[in-house]
Design a protein around this motif. Structure first.
Motif, short mmCIF file in Angstrom:
data_model
loop_
_atom_site.label_atom_id
_atom_site.label_comp_id
_atom_site.label_asym_id
_atom_site.label_seq_id
_atom_site.Cartn_x
_atom_site.Cartn_y
_atom_site.Cartn_z
N SER A 10 40.07 31.08 69.36
CA SER A 10 40.04 29.67 69.07
C SER A 10 41.10 29.29 68.87
N ALA A 11 41.02 27.63 68.77
CA ALA A 11 42.05 26.71 68.88
C ALA A 11 42.91 27.36 67.41
N ASP A 12 42.95 27.37 67.00
CA ASP A 12 43.52 28.35 64.99
C ASP A 12 43.99 28.86 65.08
N GLY A 13 43.32 30.13 65.95
CA GLY A 13 44.03 31.39 65.96
C GLY A 13 43.13 32.32 65.51
N THR A 14 41.75 32.20 65.01
CA THR A 14 41.37 32.61 63.67
C THR A 14 40.38 33.66 64.07
N VAL A 15 39.40 33.19 65.12
CA VAL A 15 38.26 33.67 66.04
C VAL A 15 38.75 34.11 67.35
N TYR A 16 38.63 35.72 68.33
CA TYR A 16 38.59 36.36 68.93
C TYR A 16 37.17 36.83 69.15
N THR A 17 37.33 36.36 70.50
CA THR A 17 35.76 37.21 70.73
C THR A 17 36.25 37.92 71.84
N PHE A 18 35.71 38.77 71.92
CA PHE A 18 36.33 39.91 73.05
C PHE A 18 35.24 40.45 73.61
N HIS A 19 35.38 39.83 74.70
CA HIS A 19 34.32 40.22 76.14
C HIS A 19 33.91 42.08 77.00
N LEU A 20 33.00 43.04 76.06
CA LEU A 20 33.49 43.98 76.89
C LEU A 20 33.31 44.66 77.74
N ARG A 21 33.93 44.88 78.85
CA ARG A 21 33.74 45.75 80.01
C ARG A 21 32.25 46.44 80.96
N GLU A 22 31.56 45.84 81.34
CA GLU A 22 30.69 46.22 81.57
C GLU A 22 30.14 47.60 82.43
N GLY A 23 29.31 48.17 82.28
CA GLY A 23 29.16 49.46 82.55
C GLY A 23 29.42 50.91 82.43
N VAL A 24 29.94 50.69 81.16
CA VAL A 24 31.33 51.85 80.06
C VAL A 24 29.90 53.01 79.78
N LYS A 25 30.33 53.90 79.99
CA LYS A 25 29.61 54.88 79.32
C LYS A 25 30.49 56.27 78.67
N TRP A 26 29.43 56.61 77.53
CA TRP A 26 30.45 57.79 76.91
C TRP A 26 30.13 58.99 77.43
N HIS A 27 31.06 60.12 77.09
CA HIS A 27 31.11 61.04 78.06
C HIS A 27 30.14 61.10 78.34
N ASP A 28 28.60 61.30 76.70
CA ASP A 28 26.91 62.31 77.34
C ASP A 28 26.59 61.34 77.79
N GLY A 29 26.65 59.66 78.75
CA GLY A 29 26.54 58.93 79.14
C GLY A 29 25.46 57.90 78.46
N THR A 30 25.42 57.94 77.94
CA THR A 30 24.82 56.66 76.36
C THR A 30 26.24 55.93 76.39
N PRO A 31 25.43 54.37 76.86
CA PRO A 31 26.03 53.08 78.17
C PRO A 31 27.12 53.29 76.24
N PHE A 32 28.43 52.50 76.05
CA PHE A 32 29.48 51.61 75.28
C PHE A 32 28.76 50.82 75.25
N THR A 33 28.95 50.12 73.65
CA THR A 33 28.08 48.45 73.36
C THR A 33 29.18 48.24 72.37
N SER A 34 28.81 46.61 71.95
CA SER A 34 29.31 46.20 71.44
C SER A 34 29.10 47.14 69.09
N ALA A 35 27.82 47.45 69.40
CA ALA A 35 27.88 47.83 68.59
C ALA A 35 28.52 49.45 68.27
N ASP A 36 29.19 49.82 69.35
CA ASP A 36 30.00 50.85 68.84
C ASP A 36 31.47 50.50 68.56
N VAL A 37 31.76 48.96 68.52
CA VAL A 37 32.77 48.64 68.48
C VAL A 37 32.72 48.13 67.00
N VAL A 38 31.97 47.29 67.09
CA VAL A 38 31.25 46.75 65.72
C VAL A 38 31.71 47.79 64.26
#
Lengths: 323, 588
Positions: free
Chosen positions: B97-125
């Protein structure tokens, strides 16, 4: 005999308790703290370190830390947990126990199989050529520390283009099921620790055996045996050696704690996955329950070894009776 | 058609064809580092200095755990291996954001954990709220996410508006925030049971993934998956065929099919294993360099590679400003400037590091293209006569004729010099200092302590003079606790530290220049204008050069030995999050 055993075991309990107090005091007296490792990391402020100290129980008074540990052992067989590995001490030690026993067993076997006959031969051919050569090797073996022999052997292997410069296996055989090739690879690695660690043992056992046998060979009953007209071979084997070997049985018992602390430096140099380096690391890092448990185990092994030696002595020497 | 365009076209095809089935790829190519497209296959064997205590990165601060984590896990952002600029990793892009306080990350699509489960924003949070900001996680970073704004403590917040977006809101702008987001991301579906969200206690996170855990449970998104672990011997990893990085030809990374970390303790044992061919690469020291180089010249099947280092720790000599006996002198700039002239940097570079070190910054690494300020002209060169004259001018002269100078009042200038006995480099350095100090009538008594106790000794103030090495990072903000007066690692002047942890520092104890340095770091934290920040930190380096809080000695170079069968080698410390060239190494 049975009453004697009970008595001996009963004496061991307070001794071990006393040893545990000494171990604890010695480790606390060493400078530094386990949480020192956190200080340089940019993530760790003093508050975070204080929190970890509380997590590990390091903020409690020393006597409480000790009591908690010793009560755990007595009531639950729980030796505490490793600060470093975040899991029970028993599992940390347990995963290294197998190779520790195997390596110690093989090297000890090597020392004895080589040393006892050599001791006998050098005693019988006292001051002869064999005696001179064996004694020379024996003294050198005693004088040169095992880790130095290990380093020299590694240099030799490197010089001759070998690849077995430490560890128990080549990288590709680690973690795969046993096979004939893996076994050969193991033997190809194992001769270095056997020679390096075993040689020191050879020297001391051989010198002991030689001295004992020389004493016995001058004894009256040996002269009597000879006077009876027994063959020299029979005199030596049946009468002299059997007596001369007794003190070595006690020596065997005393060498049990070497399982833990006998070969620390050689194990580090040779990259062996044994308990020695674990003790070294835990002392340096002040991972106190691991260090205390290992020291306690070493002293327990010493006592058990002594007891076993005394029992074995009674078995091999008809003159010794404990009742 | 120009070659570059062809390449782009080819890549676009790869993305179009492969993108749906595999992950949204990141093309990795470093022609500037001499990298070439490699081939997939083979086994790489690297060294690990000891068994990892745990597989849980946030459960223990340990180099070996960190090294393994570097190849098994990914972070939102990572370093460019050549420029150290921050680049997309698990976050394919981001907006600020212009004031430097809000960072919005757009996650790479289609990334999977080694067991095949999709990697999502829930993992990041989950990773941020349950692990990194968990104050009981032993290798978490909770303090980083609480800001003091107008005297009030306020926390950073995390939100996941959809599966592939993460919004992080800061209470105030933070200049180095993006750089700090090199935290390995953890799988929520495997670690929930150890988190507060999953009903566990805060400290339970440290118990996750101990080394007796089934390896199939330790899953990351990184280039390698755990395959086997034999305590005290080896950690075996296999290639993650679904990894999201590709080379310039569109070949998916990593190249090596298997990656083995052989546990080898100690420099000598590692050198032997390398020379025997059991290790493919090895980081070596300047002291080991002549041996390795002469073997290379004699035709060995490896090469020795050196490069200027950004990371890594330049040693310094510190005098304890708070020392009860000599504190008044040690805290005097004139005294430290005098002693600086008795420090023979060039001899240490030549003799101790075999020439493989350079004159250090004060303290930024000369290899840092952004923040480094060349202060060589401000640093005083080795000159024993000048050092002696400067001490004379302070009234520190040998008044009793015993060959040792006396401070006014009569006491001999005799102090302890503490150093790390585990390191040959430090031992040699300590001896050189002792000898040169003696030549100007200053007596230093060497006190060796084990490497693990060195910093603790410094922080406890239990020394008079000490040799310590503290690392460089690509942004001074990351080293703020060391260099900001009153910081938790500002150990040479502990009187500046707050009376209560977390409280205000003791400004009264600070010299004028220390107060200015304090303000520089305070401003640098929130200033978003990059040029203004660089100017501030350059001013700090000049202040350090003339006020000599510590005497910087040398900045050692990176030195590694690499077998000829390894291609695309880039020097790797292994422990720096977000700096990981291993997926690019290939077996020829």
């Amino acid at each position: 005999m049975f009453a004697y055993l009970i008595r001996r075991v009963a004496i061991m309990i307070p001794t071990i308790l006393l040893v545990s107090v000494v171990c604890f005091v010695v480790i606390q007296a060493a400078p530094g703290s386990f949480t020192d490792r956190y200080l340089e990391d940019p993530r760790m402020g003093p508050e975070a370190v204080a929190r970890i100290n509380a997590q590990l129980g390091l903020d409690k008074p020393l006597y409480q830390q000790y009591l908690r540990w010793i009560t755990g052992i007595v009531t639950k067989g729980d030796f505490g947990f490793s600060f470093f590995a975040n899991r029970p001490v028993s599992t940390v030690i347990g995963e290294r126990l197998f190779w520790t026993v195997v390596i110690a067993g093989i090297t000890m076997l090597f020392s004895w199989v080589v040393a006892v006959p050599l001791g006998i031969v050098t005693a019988l051919r006292r001051n002869g050529f064999t005696d001179a050569v064996s004694s020379f090797i024996g003294y050198v073996g005693l004088a040169v520390p095992d880790f130095l022999i290990a380093l020299l052997l590694i240099a030799l292997v490197l010089q001759t283009g070998g690849t077995q410069v430490g560890g128990l296996f080549s990288p590709k055989y680690i973690g795969v099921p046993w096979s004939w090739e893996k076994f050969l690879d193991f033997l190809n690695h194992m001769w270095i620790p056997i020679l390096a660690i075993g040689t020191t043992g050879v020297a001391s056992v051989m010198r002991q055996m030689r001295a004992n046998l020389l004493d016995v060979l001058n004894a009256d009953y040996v002269r009597t045996a000879r006077a009876k007209g027994l063959s020299e071979r029979r005199v030596v084997n049946r009468h002299a050696v059997r007596t001369a070997i007794n003190p070595l049985v006690s020596m065997l018992g005393l060498s049990l704690p070497e399982l833990i602390n006998g070969t620390i430096i050689a194990s580090i140099v040779l990259n062996l996955p044994t308990i020695g380096p674990l003790l070294y690391d835990s002392l340096l890092a002040k991972d106190q329950y691991v260090a205390m448990t290992l020291l306690l185990l070493a002293s327990a092994l010493l006592m058990v070894g002594n007891l076993l030696a005394d029992v074995a002595l009674a078995w091999v020497d008809p003159r010794i009776r404990y009742d | 058609m120009p070659r570059k365009m062809l390449m782009t076209l080819a890549l676009a095809t790869v993305i179009a064809v492969g993108g749906a089935a595999f992950a949204q790829p990141k093309v990795v190519s470093y022609p500037g580092l001499g990298m070439e497209p490699g081939t997939v296959g083979g086994t790489l064997t690297l060294s690990l200095a000891d068994s990892p205590p745990t597989f849980m990165y946030y459960g223990q601060i340990d180099n070996n755990t960190q090294t393994l984590t570097g190849v098994v896990f990914d972070s939102l952002v990572e370093f460019n291996l050549e420029t150290y600029a921050i680049e997309p990793a698990l976050a394919a892009s981001w907006d600020v954001s212009a004031d430097g306080t809000v960072y919005t990350f757009h996650l790479r699509e289609g990334v999977k954990w080694h067991d095949g489960t999709p990697f999502t924003s829930a993992d990041v949070v989950f990773t941020y709220t349950q692990i990194i900001t968990n104050p009981e996680a032993r290798a978490g970073d909770a303090a980083q996410f609480v800001y003091t704004v107008d005297g009030e403590q306020r926390a950073v917040t995390f939100a996941a508006p959809d599966d592939h977006t993460v919004v992080i809101t800061l209470p105030a702008p933070s200049a180095a925030f993006l750089l700090q987001q090199r935290f390995p991301m953890m799988p929520k579906h495997k670690l929930l049971q150890y988190s507060v969200e999953g009903g566990a206690a805060q400290a339970d996170i440290n118990n996750a993934w101990s080394t007796d855990t089934a390896l199939s449970d330790v899953v990351g998104t990184g280039p390698y998956k755990y395959d086997s672990y034999v305590a005290g011997q080896k950690v075996g990893l296999v290639r993650n065929a679904d990894y999201w990085k590709v080379d310039a030809n569109g070949t998916s990374l990593p190249y090596a099919e298997r990656l083995d970390y052989l546990v080898v303790r100690g420099n000598e044992a590692q050198a032997a294993q390398f020379l025997a061919g059991n290790l493919d690469t090895l980081n070596i020291s300047g002291a080991q360099f002549p041996d390795f180089k002469s073997r290379e010249v004699a035709g060995a099947d490896f090469r020795v590679i050196t490069s200027p280092a950004l990371f890594g720790s330049p040693p310094h000599v510190a005098f304890n400003f708070d020392d009860p006996t000599f504190g008044a002198w040690f805290s005097d700039v004139a005294f430290r400037r005098a002693m600086e002239q008795a420090v023979d940097r060039q001899r240490i570079i030549d003799d101790v590091y075999n020439g493989l070190a350079e004159i250090p910054g004060t303290p930024t690494a000369p290899a840092d293209g952004t923040f480094y300020e060349d202060t060589k002209s401000l640093m005083l060169p080795f000159d024993l006569a000048a050092a002696g004259a400067a001490l004379d001018a302070l009234g520190i002269k040998d008044t009793d004729g015993n060959g040792i100078r006396n401070v006014p009042g009569g006491k001999d200038l005799e102090f302890s010099l503490t150093y790390n006995v585990d390191s040959g480099t430090f031992t040699d350095m300590a001896t050189i200092f002792q000898n040169d100090f003696a030549k100007i009538g200053v007596k230093a008594n060497l006190v060796g302590v084990s490497g693990s106790a060195l910093l603790g000794t410094g922080l406890a103030g239990d020394y008079q003079a000490i040799i310590i090495a503290l690392g460089n990072q690509p942004d001074p903000e990351l080293r703020k606790p060391i260099w900001q007066p009153g910081g938790s690692l500002y150990y040479w002047h502990r009187a500046t530290q707050p009376a209560e942890p977390g409280g205000a520092p003791n400004f009264d104890a600070m010299a004028t220049w220390e107060r200015r340095v304090y303000d520089i770091f305070d401003q640098g934290t929130t200033l978003v204008d990059r040029d203004a920040r660089v100017a501030l930190y350059k001013e700090w380096q000049r202040l350090n050069a003339v006020n000599v809080p510590v005497i910087m000695v040398a900045k050692p170079a990176n030195i590694a030995a690499v077998h000829d069968r390894v291609g695309n080698y880039v020097y790797n410390l292994g422990v720096i999050p977000g700096y990981n060239p291993v997926p690019l190494y290939y077996v020829k």
